[in-house]
Write a protein that holds these residues in place. Sequence first.
Motif, PDB file in Angstrom:
ATOM      1  N   SER A  84      11.269 -25.457 -10.831  1.00  0.00           N
ATOM      2  CA  SER A  84      10.730 -26.023 -10.572  1.00  0.00           C
ATOM      3  C   SER A  84       8.890 -26.534 -10.781  1.00  0.00           C
ATOM      4  N   ALA A  85       8.797 -27.248 -10.811  1.00  0.00           N
ATOM      5  CA  ALA A  85       6.944 -27.161 -11.320  1.00  0.00           C
ATOM      6  C   ALA A  85       6.200 -27.223  -9.479  1.00  0.00           C
ATOM      7  N   THR A  86       5.180 -26.497 -10.035  1.00  0.00           N
ATOM      8  CA  THR A  86       4.265 -26.789  -8.758  1.00  0.00           C
ATOM      9  C   THR A  86       2.826 -26.857  -9.384  1.00  0.00           C
ATOM     10  N   GLY A  87       1.930 -26.968  -8.130  1.00  0.00           N
ATOM     11  CA  GLY A  87       0.795 -26.752  -8.054  1.00  0.00           C
ATOM     12  C   GLY A  87      -0.490 -25.652  -6.814  1.00  0.00           C
ATOM     13  N   SER A  88      -1.347 -25.508  -8.295  1.00  0.00           N
ATOM     14  CA  SER A  88      -1.673 -24.184  -6.837  1.00  0.00           C
ATOM     15  C   SER A  88      -2.633 -24.455  -6.198  1.00  0.00           C
ATOM     16  N   LEU A  89      -2.905 -23.644  -4.874  1.00  0.00           N
ATOM     17  CA  LEU A  89      -2.983 -24.579  -3.761  1.00  0.00           C
ATOM     18  C   LEU A  89      -4.353 -22.739  -3.606  1.00  0.00           C
ATOM     19  N   GLN A  90      -4.022 -21.549  -4.867  1.00  0.00           N
ATOM     20  CA  GLN A  90      -5.294 -20.656  -4.581  1.00  0.00           C
ATOM     21  C   GLN A  90      -6.223 -20.751  -5.899  1.00  0.00           C
ATOM     22  N   GLU A  91      -6.852 -19.838  -5.663  1.00  0.00           N
ATOM     23  CA  GLU A  91      -7.787 -19.627  -6.866  1.00  0.00           C
ATOM     24  C   GLU A  91      -6.838 -18.307  -7.614  1.00  0.00           C
ATOM     25  N   GLY A 126      -1.201 -35.869  -4.874  1.00  0.00           N
ATOM     26  CA  GLY A 126      -1.542 -36.079  -3.335  1.00  0.00           C
ATOM     27  C   GLY A 126      -3.241 -36.187  -3.640  1.00  0.00           C
ATOM     28  N   THR A 127      -3.860 -36.545  -2.587  1.00  0.00           N
ATOM     29  CA  THR A 127      -5.143 -36.814  -2.320  1.00  0.00           C
ATOM     30  C   THR A 127      -6.393 -35.024  -2.513  1.00  0.00           C
ATOM     31  N   LYS A 128      -7.324 -36.058  -1.977  1.00  0.00           N
ATOM     32  CA  LYS A 128      -7.449 -34.437  -1.684  1.00  0.00           C
ATOM     33  C   LYS A 128      -7.773 -33.885  -0.691  1.00  0.00           C
ATOM     34  N   ALA A 129      -7.962 -34.735   0.476  1.00  0.00           N
ATOM     35  CA  ALA A 129      -7.247 -34.251   1.717  1.00  0.00           C
ATOM     36  C   ALA A 129      -6.585 -34.007   1.885  1.00  0.00           C
ATOM     37  N   GLU A 130      -5.499 -33.993   1.980  1.00  0.00           N
ATOM     38  CA  GLU A 130      -4.585 -33.225   1.587  1.00  0.00           C
ATOM     39  C   GLU A 130      -4.202 -32.293   1.035  1.00  0.00           C
ATOM     40  N   SER A 131      -5.150 -31.947  -0.215  1.00  0.00           N
ATOM     41  CA  SER A 131      -4.877 -30.846  -0.861  1.00  0.00           C
ATOM     42  C   SER A 131      -5.614 -29.530   0.603  1.00  0.00           C
ATOM     43  N   HIS A 132      -6.825 -30.284   0.831  1.00  0.00           N
ATOM     44  CA  HIS A 132      -7.154 -29.156   1.561  1.00  0.00           C
ATOM     45  C   HIS A 132      -6.157 -29.579   2.519  1.00  0.00           C
ATOM     46  N   PHE A 133      -5.901 -30.175   3.553  1.00  0.00           N
ATOM     47  CA  PHE A 133      -5.634 -29.430   4.829  1.00  0.00           C
ATOM     48  C   PHE A 133      -4.069 -28.426   4.363  1.00  0.00           C
ATOM     49  N   LEU A 134      -3.800 -28.503   2.910  1.00  0.00           N
ATOM     50  CA  LEU A 134      -2.582 -27.855   2.885  1.00  0.00           C
ATOM     51  C   LEU A 134      -2.865 -26.354   3.063  1.00  0.00           C
ATOM     52  N   ARG A 135      -3.764 -26.857   2.331  1.00  0.00           N
ATOM     53  CA  ARG A 135      -4.863 -25.048   1.909  1.00  0.00           C
ATOM     54  C   ARG A 135      -5.218 -24.665   3.507  1.00  0.00           C
ATOM     55  N   LEU A 136      -5.774 -25.466   3.991  1.00  0.00           N
ATOM     56  CA  LEU A 136      -6.033 -24.625   5.400  1.00  0.00           C
ATOM     57  C   LEU A 136      -4.454 -24.085   6.247  1.00  0.00           C
TER      58      LEU A 136
END
Length: 281
Positions: free
Chosen positions: A83-90, A164-174
């Motif tokens: 599957s394709a995914t987005g990264s939440l980490q640098e 996703g929204t930027k807020a959701e992206s930051h929530f998942l990182r947290l």
Amino acid sequence: MLAIIGGTGLYHIQGLETIETLQIDTPFGSPSAPIVKAAYQNTKMLFLPRHGKNHERLPHEINYPANIFALKKLGATRIISVSATGSLQEDIHPGDIVFPSQYFDWTRGRRQSSFFGNGLSAHISTAEPVCTRLNRWMADHAEEMELTFHFGKTYACVEGPRLGTKAESHFLRLAGCDLVGMTNVPEAFLAKEAQICYAAICIVTDYDCWKEDPSHHASLASVLALYSQSIESVQDLLRLLMVSEPPPADCSCRTSLKDAVITPDAQVPASFKDMLTILRK
């Protein structure tokens, strides 16, 4: 038998010899597409395009129970999901490959996530949702191929189909997540209920939208472009895995239903008996 579930852009695997194409009926309806039984260098396997032959199904429209049950019915004991995914980490870059070991379910209960219910009760453990042996086996071969990959990461599954929204992206990182995608849940959990070893190959296509620079935000065009660049390496890895000695078959995934079914066998509704027999194989 090994089964491969193809994600975006993976609707067939080059080099496979098709033995037969099977339309399987299940108690949950039809799977996403007819399942291809094929061989590669005399090794037999199963292939199912998750989104359909022409990518006609969005993530929330996929009949996950039918997909997993059909593969189980045909004898699948191991599933590799792509599957394709987005990264939440640098440090997880677009173009990298990730073998996740954990899942964070943010689909919010809108998908049919279990084979059980309606008179048949069971509770499986998903503390370790991915088969550790299968995951390590894939990573060892990726290392042999000198692919850039990450191991032991957490995949957050969102409902979609919107990005996703930027807020959701930051929530998942947290929340400690490393990847975000739309399809591995409830797929991984259903495989566990079916006593099938499950592991995923995730192709990182973007940084989702948590970065400040909009040029790094996910878009359909960027996802498809980077995915198409990486899919050849993944196909090479899959072909290598098909001809390699798999992990031993005495994995704990293969007994995940032991002591998990609460309903006594004598009280199992007649309509569920055949289903339960197949799941327990």
